[in-house]
Write a protein that holds these residues in place. Structure first.
Motif, PDB file in Angstrom:
ATOM      1  N   MET A   1      36.284  43.234  38.510  1.00 44.01           N
ATOM      2  CA  MET A   1      36.111  44.497  37.646  1.00 44.01           C
ATOM      3  C   MET A   1      36.166  43.866  36.194  1.00 44.01           C
ATOM      4  N   PRO A   2      37.329  42.771  35.845  1.00 48.35           N
ATOM      5  CA  PRO A   2      37.312  42.252  34.612  1.00 48.35           C
ATOM      6  C   PRO A   2      35.984  41.418  34.268  1.00 48.35           C
ATOM      7  N   TYR A   3      35.467  40.772  35.370  1.00 45.99           N
ATOM      8  CA  TYR A   3      34.144  40.052  34.819  1.00 45.99           C
ATOM      9  C   TYR A   3      33.043  41.118  34.647  1.00 45.99           C
ATOM     10  N   ARG A   4      33.156  42.098  35.187  1.00 47.77           N
ATOM     11  CA  ARG A   4      32.031  43.213  34.853  1.00 47.77           C
ATOM     12  C   ARG A   4      31.921  43.751  33.645  1.00 47.77           C
ATOM     13  N   ILE A   5      33.345  43.970  32.960  1.00 50.45           N
ATOM     14  CA  ILE A   5      33.397  44.466  31.719  1.00 50.45           C
ATOM     15  C   ILE A   5      33.401  43.421  30.606  1.00 50.45           C
ATOM     16  N   LEU A   6      33.867  42.334  30.914  1.00 51.77           N
ATOM     17  CA  LEU A   6      33.447  41.161  29.953  1.00 51.77           C
ATOM     18  C   LEU A   6      32.028  40.922  29.679  1.00 51.77           C
ATOM     19  N   LEU A   7      31.144  41.145  30.701  1.00 53.14           N
ATOM     20  CA  LEU A   7      29.779  40.911  30.927  1.00 53.14           C
ATOM     21  C   LEU A   7      29.058  41.882  29.973  1.00 53.14           C
ATOM     22  N   GLU A   8      29.469  43.336  30.234  1.00 49.06           N
ATOM     23  CA  GLU A   8      29.078  44.419  29.512  1.00 49.06           C
ATOM     24  C   GLU A   8      29.341  44.184  28.139  1.00 49.06           C
TER      25      GLU A   8
END
Length: 124
Positions: A1-8
């Motif tokens: 989930m942190p990966y997705r937030i950072l990517l967005e």
């Protein structure tokens, strides 16, 4: 989930960073008397990057194409959330809603409109 937030966040902030670089380049170019960057090239670069990210996210989607999902909901009686359920999709759209059994009565008979057609005989 942190990966997705950072990517967005990266995707969201990248246009601002590019615009900042553009403004710095224009300021430097005007101070030195050079021609500023062409807007058309920046537009094409932004469009290509957006299209590439769109295709990237489509290809990274791990959802099986033969599986459909129900919408999540809320049960007002028990006050519980109804989670998403996955089920196999029907291959033929015309068969949706028709029971999957060998019973000859499972398929509805075509209805006659009665306009100029032979109506079924009714007992008198």
């Amino acid at each position: 989930m942190p990966y997705r937030i950072l990517l967005e966040l990266l995707i969201f902030l990248s246009p601002f960073a590019v615009f900042g670089l553009y403004r710095m380049a224009i300021t430097d170019a005007e101070a030195e008397g050079r021609k500023a960057w062409p807007i058309n090239a920046l537009f094409v670069i932004g469009f290509v990057l957006a299209l590439a990210l769109w295709i990237f996210f489509i290809l990274r989607e791990d959802r099986d194409r033969g599986v459909c999902q129900t919408q999540p909901g809320f049960d007002p009686v028990t006050r519980e959330l109804i989670p998403v359920r996955e089920f196999p999709c029907d291959a033929n759209v015309e068969d949706i809603g028709i029971p999957r059994s060998e019973d000859p009565g499972a398929r509805p008979e075509p209805q006659s409109s009665g306009a100029g057609e032979d109506a079924p005989a009714t007992p008198q």
